[in-house]
Design a protein around this motif. Structure first.
Motif, mmCIF file in Angstrom:
data_model
loop_
_atom_site.group_PDB
_atom_site.id
_atom_site.type_symbol
_atom_site.label_atom_id
_atom_site.label_comp_id
_atom_site.label_asym_id
_atom_site.label_seq_id
_atom_site.Cartn_x
_atom_site.Cartn_y
_atom_site.Cartn_z
ATOM 1 N N MET A 41 0.851 -1.170 0.000
ATOM 2 C CA MET A 41 0.000 0.000 0.000
ATOM 3 C C MET A 41 0.897 1.233 0.000
ATOM 4 O O MET A 41 1.803 1.347 0.803
ATOM 5 N N SER A 42 0.654 2.140 -0.909
ATOM 6 C CA SER A 42 1.557 3.278 -1.023
ATOM 7 C C SER A 42 1.119 4.490 -0.210
ATOM 8 O O SER A 42 1.952 5.196 0.336
ATOM 9 N N ASN A 43 -0.154 4.771 -0.102
ATOM 10 C CA ASN A 43 -0.637 5.916 0.669
ATOM 11 C C ASN A 43 -1.297 5.436 1.955
ATOM 12 O O ASN A 43 -1.915 4.387 1.983
ATOM 13 N N ARG A 44 -1.169 6.231 3.019
ATOM 14 C CA ARG A 44 -1.779 5.900 4.306
ATOM 15 C C ARG A 44 -2.365 7.137 4.938
ATOM 16 O O ARG A 44 -1.934 8.255 4.655
ATOM 17 N N VAL A 45 -3.287 6.924 5.859
ATOM 18 C CA VAL A 45 -3.833 8.027 6.637
ATOM 19 C C VAL A 45 -2.955 8.204 7.873
ATOM 20 O O VAL A 45 -2.750 7.268 8.638
ATOM 21 N N VAL A 46 -2.423 9.399 8.032
ATOM 22 C CA VAL A 46 -1.583 9.749 9.178
ATOM 23 C C VAL A 46 -2.117 11.050 9.752
ATOM 24 O O VAL A 46 -2.208 12.053 9.041
ATOM 25 N N GLN A 47 -2.507 11.017 11.011
ATOM 26 C CA GLN A 47 -3.065 12.172 11.700
ATOM 27 C C GLN A 47 -4.234 12.773 10.914
ATOM 28 O O GLN A 47 -4.351 13.977 10.780
ATOM 29 N N GLY A 48 -5.080 11.907 10.371
ATOM 30 C CA GLY A 48 -6.296 12.339 9.697
ATOM 31 C C GLY A 48 -6.130 12.769 8.259
ATOM 32 O O GLY A 48 -7.092 13.181 7.618
ATOM 33 N N ARG A 49 -4.905 12.675 7.704
ATOM 34 C CA ARG A 49 -4.667 13.076 6.319
ATOM 35 C C ARG A 49 -4.033 11.930 5.537
ATOM 36 O O ARG A 49 -3.181 11.226 6.060
ATOM 37 N N MET A 50 -4.446 11.797 4.280
ATOM 38 C CA MET A 50 -3.828 10.810 3.404
ATOM 39 C C MET A 50 -2.458 11.329 2.976
ATOM 40 O O MET A 50 -2.339 12.469 2.525
ATOM 41 N N VAL A 51 -1.410 10.524 3.185
ATOM 42 C CA VAL A 51 -0.057 10.943 2.819
ATOM 43 C C VAL A 51 0.594 9.928 1.893
ATOM 44 O O VAL A 51 0.324 8.732 1.972
ATOM 45 N N THR A 52 1.458 10.415 1.019
ATOM 46 C CA THR A 52 2.277 9.574 0.148
ATOM 47 C C THR A 52 3.537 9.185 0.925
ATOM 48 O O THR A 52 3.851 9.795 1.955
ATOM 49 N N PRO A 53 4.302 8.217 0.430
ATOM 50 C CA PRO A 53 5.561 7.880 1.100
ATOM 51 C C PRO A 53 6.503 9.090 1.217
ATOM 52 O O PRO A 53 7.128 9.295 2.251
ATOM 53 N N GLU A 54 6.581 9.902 0.167
ATOM 54 C CA GLU A 54 7.442 11.079 0.191
ATOM 55 C C GLU A 54 6.985 12.076 1.253
ATOM 56 O O GLU A 54 7.803 12.638 1.987
ATOM 57 N N ARG A 55 5.684 12.304 1.353
ATOM 58 C CA ARG A 55 5.159 13.258 2.344
ATOM 59 C C ARG A 55 5.389 12.734 3.767
ATOM 60 O O ARG A 55 5.726 13.501 4.663
ATOM 61 N N LEU A 56 5.216 11.422 3.982
ATOM 62 C CA LEU A 56 5.469 10.843 5.299
ATOM 63 C C LEU A 56 6.936 11.026 5.681
ATOM 64 O O LEU A 56 7.251 11.413 6.803
ATOM 65 N N ALA A 57 7.839 10.769 4.742
ATOM 66 C CA ALA A 57 9.270 10.959 5.002
ATOM 67 C C ALA A 57 9.567 12.421 5.339
ATOM 68 O O ALA A 57 10.359 12.706 6.237
ATOM 69 N N GLU A 58 8.915 13.359 4.654
ATOM 70 C CA GLU A 58 9.099 14.778 4.945
ATOM 71 C C GLU A 58 8.591 15.127 6.344
ATOM 72 O O GLU A 58 9.200 15.935 7.041
ATOM 73 N N LEU A 59 7.476 14.531 6.768
ATOM 74 C CA LEU A 59 6.959 14.775 8.119
ATOM 75 C C LEU A 59 7.955 14.296 9.174
ATOM 76 O O LEU A 59 8.156 14.946 10.198
ATOM 77 N N ILE A 60 8.592 13.151 8.920
ATOM 78 C CA ILE A 60 9.561 12.593 9.869
ATOM 79 C C ILE A 60 10.858 13.399 9.851
ATOM 80 O O ILE A 60 11.398 13.749 10.896
#
Length: 74
Positions: free
Chosen positions: A1-20
């Motif tokens: 699965m490439s996109n996930r819901v994180v803190q109520g928002r759908m994020v891509t792998p790139e966006r999740l990495a940017e959040l971290i």
């Protein structure tokens, strides 16, 4: 699965990495379940492997419910 819901928002792998990481990254792999609970809130944790620079590869962990995150970088 490439996109996930994180803190109520759908994020891509790139966006999740940017959040971290706190800044943009060069490349990110697929988001996976980390099979662990968040130490802050007990929520589910996901992980993503990414390259913050051309010479580094990091695995980042992020809670899907709260702001907690960490990496395996030394």
């Amino acid at each position: 699965m490439s996109n996930r819901v994180v803190q109520g928002r759908m994020v891509t792998p790139e966006r999740l990495a940017e959040l971290i990481e706190g800044e943009s990254v060069l490349e990110a792999e697929s988001i996976e379940d980390a099979d662990r609970e968040c130490p802050d809130c007990g929520g589910d944790v996901v992980r993503v492997g990414y390259m913050p620079s051309v010479t580094a590869f990091v695995t980042g962990y992020k809670c899907q419910e709260c702001d907690w995150s960490e990496t395996d970088a030394e």
